[in-house]
Motif scaffolding. Structure first.
Motif: not given
Ligand code: KIV
Ligand code: ZN
Length: 517
Positions: A125-135
């Motif tokens: 989930a964290i890796k996936y969310a990083r596709k949208f933002t660095d934060d």
């Protein structure tokens, strides 16, 4: 290590999810603006996948707020993260907050998985969310009851996967300050990459320890603290952010930490949250309770008169609780009101001066003198109204006496029709409520009815809060007037409008569903 504490407010997410009546988009925007004015670093605006209404409000807040970063919550699944990203991407910079449970009891009983599967879901989930933002922020739900070896592993892997902030919640408010501080110390000692992320804490108040636990965690090295205004939230609530801010300011000597918040905005923000959420503040509540700065005992009063610091560790002014100095009357011009609103910290865009001035003159005619809290109450009341409200109160009359039934009559504008009705009742409010019910042709089951005063004195503005249930949902309406019967009628009319809007949304939804079939 930095001495800067990042303030993360979750009034609109953890706080709002615990309210009986959910807030409208307009009400959430008012709170978000107050938090921005107060200097909150991160505002968690909602949980977009949970409902279209939540999605919409997160998006509008992300479009409006410029000086605080907006964040949205998602479980550790792609659909939630997609919804959060879509709601937030209207802002230049935003934060996605994703979470999964890590305690044995949650992993086994709630998620029905084992820890290694949960670890995989979290990092995915964290890796996936990083596709949208660095934060990206990651929370280990129920961290307070998570075996420390598992917690260390999870935090290390979350940071490796790209979480910039790792949050350690005491989800069920179970730990004690030394125990919770010890968890944070352990993480700093055992997680090799811990300095690549900000460690955050999020404490619930089930045992009344949320603020103490948060402070213990800051002493142990956490540098983000999560909480809500007035401590509203699930069950006994969350850590009260205004208390944490004032602890950091008042005990700078002890903790050596600072935050960006402007404490003089605390009182106003707290009042606004209390009113919009229909959550009264207990009078002895730290910092914002009505008694927080009043000295009752003779010995204390004597001491304070001799030297304020004998019994006062903070001043009321430090939280923005200022005495009303300017006395406005019906002779005060528009520019005076505009100027006063600016002095009170409002931007021109926060109010419609024409409407506010008109309401001010009406009130000044009735009361003679208008104080700051009256002006703010008028602003608040006007902001909750909708310009195109379906039901509008045009006139109201009551006849009541101690030995008779009361008779109430009302004239309502309903859509483009004018409807007049009268009814008797066992008191003035009852008779008016019956007349309104006749005029609308719709019965509403009232659950809660509270009368209070906004300000002091016998000519104070009367404030009425009404809650009512309709088709399984609770709605809240507030009315404000020098006449308590009129305020009661306004509160009920507000509920009729909220229900009407809900019915329109439901009708649109079923129409769309029919078209899709
Ligand atoms: O209390 C909690 O654990 C939460 C998480 C979603 C951060 O609210
Ligand atoms: Zn929580």
């Amino acid at each position: 290590m930095s001495d800067q504490v990042i303030l993360f407010d979750t009034t609109l997410r953890d706080g709002e999810q615990a309210l009986a009546a959910s807030l409208s988009v307009n009400e959430k925007l008012q709170i978000a603006r107050a938090l921005e004015r107060m200097g909150i670093d991160i505002i968690e605006a909602g949980f977009p996948v949970s409902s279209p209404g939540d999605f919409d409000s997160v998006r509008q807040i992300a479009a409006t707020i410029k000086n605080s970063r907006i964040c949205a919550l998602s479980r550790a699944v792609q659909g939630d993260i997609d919804a959060a990203a879509q709601a937030l991407n209207i802002a230049d910079q935003f934060r996605i907050h994703t979470f999964i449970s890590t305690s044995d009891i949650h992993v086994e009983s709630k998620l029905k998985r084992d820890f290694s599967q949960v670890l995989e879901m979290a990092t995915g989930a964290i890796k996936y969310a990083r596709k949208f933002t660095d934060d990206v922020e990651f929370s280990c739900e129920d961290a307070g009851r998570t075996p420390i070896d598992n917690l260390c592993r999870m935090v290390e892997e979350a940071i490796k996967a790209g979480a910039r902030t790792v949050n350690i919640p005491d989800t069920v408010g179970y730990t004690s300050p030394s125990e919770f501080g010890g968890i944070i110390t352990n993480l700093f000692e055992r997680v090799p990459n811990i300095h690549q992320a900000v460690i955050s804490v999020h404490c619930h108040d089930d045992l009344g320890l949320s603020v103490a636990n948060s402070i213990a965690a800051l002493e142990a090295g956490a540098r983000q603290v999560e909480g809500t205004i007035n401590g509203i939230g699930e069950r006994a609530g969350n850590a009260a952010l205004e208390e944490i801010i004032m602890i950091l300011k008042t005990r700078q000597d002890r903790f050596g930490l600072h935050c960006n918040a402007n404490p003089t905005e605390i009182y106003r923000t707290s009042q606004q949250v209390s009113q919009l959420c229909n959550m009264p503040i207990q009078s002895n509540k730290a910092i914002v309770g009505t008694n927080a700065f009043s000295h009752s005992s003779g010995i204390h009063q004597d001491g304070v008169l001799k030297s304020q610091n004998t019994y006062e560790i903070m001043t009321p002014e430090s939280i923005g609780l200022v005495r009303n100095t300017l006395n406005l009357t019906s002779r005060s011009g528009r520019h005076v009101i505009k100027h006063r609103m600016a002095e009170l910290g409002y931007r021109d865009s926060d109010f419609d001066l024409d409407v506010l001035y008109e309401r001010f003159l009406e009130l000044a005619d009735k009361k003679g003198q208008v104080f700051d809290y009256d002006l703010e109450a008028l602003l608040f009341f006007e902001n909750q109204k909708e310009a195109d409200a379906h039901f509008q109160l045009r006139q109201l009359n009551v006849q009541a006496g101690s030995n008779h039934f009361a008779t109430g009559s009302v004239e309502l504008q309903i859509g483009d029709q004018i409807v007049a009705e009268a009814a008797t009742g066992n008191g003035p409010v009852d008779s008016v409520y019956r007349a309104i019910e006749r005029a609308t042709g719709q019965h509403i089951e009232i659950q809660g009815f509270d009368i209070g005063a906004q300000g002091g004195g016998h000519d104070a503005l009367g404030k009425v809060d009404v809650t009512a249930e309709f088709e399984g949902r609770t709605f809240h309406g507030m009315g404000l007037s020098t006449d308590i019967v009129e305020a009661s009628a306004q509160a009920l009319i507000r509920i009729y409008n909220l229900i009407h809007r809900q019915q329109q949304i439901n009708a649109e939804k079923s129409k769309r569903a029919m078209e899709e079939v």
